[in-house]
Design a protein around this motif. Sequence first.
Motif, PDB file in Angstrom:
ATOM      1  N   ALA A 164     -23.783  12.895  21.813  1.00 29.28           N
ATOM      2  CA  ALA A 164     -25.022  12.750  22.566  1.00 29.28           C
ATOM      3  C   ALA A 164     -26.220  13.299  21.803  1.00 29.28           C
ATOM      4  CB  ALA A 164     -24.897  13.460  23.912  1.00 29.28           C
ATOM      5  N   CYS A 165     -25.927  14.158  20.840  1.00 23.37           N
ATOM      6  CA  CYS A 165     -27.014  14.735  20.043  1.00 23.37           C
ATOM      7  C   CYS A 165     -27.726  13.682  19.200  1.00 23.37           C
ATOM      8  CB  CYS A 165     -26.479  15.803  19.102  1.00 23.37           C
ATOM      9  SG  CYS A 165     -25.922  17.286  19.929  1.00 23.37           S
ATOM     10  N   TRP A 166     -27.031  12.624  18.860  1.00 22.09           N
ATOM     11  CA  TRP A 166     -27.540  11.704  17.850  1.00 22.09           C
ATOM     12  C   TRP A 166     -27.811  10.315  18.400  1.00 22.09           C
ATOM     13  CZ3 TRP A 166     -28.619  13.664  13.082  1.00 22.09           C
ATOM     14  CH2 TRP A 166     -28.061  14.909  12.782  1.00 22.09           C
ATOM     15  N   ALA A 210     -29.485  10.821   8.662  1.00 25.44           N
ATOM     16  CA  ALA A 210     -28.851  12.080   8.278  1.00 25.44           C
ATOM     17  C   ALA A 210     -27.785  11.850   7.211  1.00 25.44           C
ATOM     18  CB  ALA A 210     -28.246  12.751   9.502  1.00 25.44           C
ATOM     19  N   ASN A 233     -18.790  18.714   3.118  1.00 22.16           N
ATOM     20  CA  ASN A 233     -20.016  18.634   3.905  1.00 22.16           C
ATOM     21  C   ASN A 233     -20.112  17.311   4.658  1.00 22.16           C
ATOM     22  OD1 ASN A 233     -20.709  21.071   2.589  1.00 22.16           O
ATOM     23  ND2 ASN A 233     -22.873  20.557   2.880  1.00 22.16           N
ATOM     24  N   ARG A 237     -17.993  17.538   7.663  1.00 21.89           N
ATOM     25  CA  ARG A 237     -18.599  18.346   8.728  1.00 21.89           C
ATOM     26  C   ARG A 237     -19.673  17.570   9.473  1.00 21.89           C
ATOM     27  NH1 ARG A 237     -16.756  23.341   8.192  1.00 21.89           N
ATOM     28  NH2 ARG A 237     -16.134  24.081   6.120  1.00 21.89           N
ATOM     29  N   LEU A 238     -20.508  16.889   8.712  1.00 20.61           N
ATOM     30  CA  LEU A 238     -21.562  16.133   9.380  1.00 20.61           C
ATOM     31  C   LEU A 238     -20.972  15.049  10.268  1.00 20.61           C
ATOM     32  CD1 LEU A 238     -24.513  15.491   9.826  1.00 20.61           C
ATOM     33  CD2 LEU A 238     -24.447  13.989   7.841  1.00 20.61           C
ATOM     34  N   GLU A 291     -18.077  14.959  11.633  1.00 19.28           N
ATOM     35  CA  GLU A 291     -17.467  15.591  12.815  1.00 19.28           C
ATOM     36  C   GLU A 291     -18.534  15.838  13.871  1.00 19.28           C
ATOM     37  OE1 GLU A 291     -15.119  19.099  12.328  1.00 19.28           O
ATOM     38  OE2 GLU A 291     -13.821  18.155  10.831  1.00 19.28           O
ATOM     39  N   SER A 292     -19.691  16.271  13.409  1.00 24.09           N
ATOM     40  CA  SER A 292     -20.771  16.525  14.360  1.00 24.09           C
ATOM     41  C   SER A 292     -21.271  15.229  14.993  1.00 24.09           C
ATOM     42  CB  SER A 292     -21.936  17.225  13.660  1.00 24.09           C
ATOM     43  OG  SER A 292     -21.572  18.535  13.335  1.00 24.09           O
ATOM     44  N   ALA A 298     -15.302  16.683  18.737  1.00 24.05           N
ATOM     45  CA  ALA A 298     -15.634  17.318  17.464  1.00 24.05           C
ATOM     46  C   ALA A 298     -14.963  18.675  17.328  1.00 24.05           C
ATOM     47  CB  ALA A 298     -17.149  17.485  17.351  1.00 24.05           C
TER      48      ALA A 298
END
Lengths: 209, 209
Positions: free
Chosen positions: B154-156, B164, B192, B195-196, B198-199, B205
């Motif tokens: 939902a953040c993105w 990003a 990295n 990680r991104l 996953e986010s 996540a």
Amino acid sequence: MRRTKAEAEATRRQIICAAERVFFKKGVSNATMEDVAKAAGVTRGAIYWHFANKTALFMELYKSVPLPQEDMVARELESDDADVFAVVERAAAKWLDALASDEQRQRILTILLRCDYSGEFAPVLEKQQHVDDDHKCKLESALARVASKGQLSACWTPRSAASALRWMMKGLCSEWLLHGRRFDLAGEGRENLRRLIESLRGADATRAR
Amino acid sequence: MRRTKAEAEATRRQIICAAERVFFKKGVSNATMEDVAKAAGVTRGAIYWHFANKTALFMELYKSVPLPQEDMVARELESDDADVFAVVERAAAKWLDALASDEQRQRILTILLRCDYSGEFAPVLEKQQHVDDDHKCKLESALARVASKGQLSACWTPRSAASALRWMMKGLCSEWLLHGRRFDLAGEGRENLRRLIESLRGADATRAR
DNA sequence: TCGTTTACAGACGTTCATGTATGTTAGGCG
DNA sequence: CGCCTAACATACATGAACGTCTGTAAACGA
């Protein structure tokens, strides 16, 4: 035709200003002193009076523009009880606003992005490297404190989060400047920053507004 | 001393190879044809026989290196049932591996990062811009499909997530190439990226390993 | 008020890279 | 087997940019 001190300072500024426009238009290596002189309404003699050579002129431009790092590693970051995420977001947003509203700064940063750092300008790149390293360290240690309070999402480490933040900022500005400023830097930049930071925050990310 | 066809092709390659090394060391604009000729063990005559001028030589280098976008917008991305995140991660990681193990590619990309695109090389930058735009579109539409399945956090938004991802890759590679390759590109890069991504993934996540 | 120095303009000499033109030799092809 | 042309090397001409040097008039300090 000897000028007064004030007039001399004025032509000095004219030269720098002209160099900025000419470097922006033709690129540093393709721009000639004659170009700059014409744009400034003086002769090369005047330029060589105020500056040793093109490198010195370039250095002057380099010194004159504040980089995002200076704002982002605010002193507030070092205070232990500060909301690191909020501080970073505010500082970055502030810097983006400043860039978006200052065409001169835009031109200078574009010049710095486009120019060839091999040879004479190599020291500039090295210095930039050290600034970057320093900034990375500061950001990382601040995020480490955040993590120790359990406020950093499990997805991220302080190190990777710091890298992500820096790369996001750099990618954002580079694309905006080099690709013709085709989007709203302050708006979209702030929005993307916020999204990334939300992801960096812990489990409360989804309930944040 | 007329050479055979094979020999001619060989010197042509020598010239390109020498140009790569010289451009890398001195920068495109500071490098002279004489420099390249010496490094290649030929005279300027040979270079002008094979290439029109320095710009043509540069273009040759530009054409010869595969950019990350080509791998990242794999055809798989267009298939509707593919795991977009996994595809992107694999493609990016593969490209990073290739870059990390190919010094020639490293040099060429470094040259492209450092060189001054004003003037003669402006078309290259424009083309690059279009490639970038295209890549961004593809990535964005793929992420839009992901979002419609509710698999994007939902953040993105698709757009911000695509940005990003692209900025992360660019920042990663730029820093590695321009700052002296001081970390493990394939390892840290992959980490990295993961990680991104996953986010970017939905609520699962945190339970991902 | 007068000499000195500043703040340039303009001319000069030199370097250096570029592109072309010519020379040379051997390879490929009929 | 001999001609033509590919594949360069070498020599040349040109011009652009640089840095310096000199000239000069007016500002500034004593």
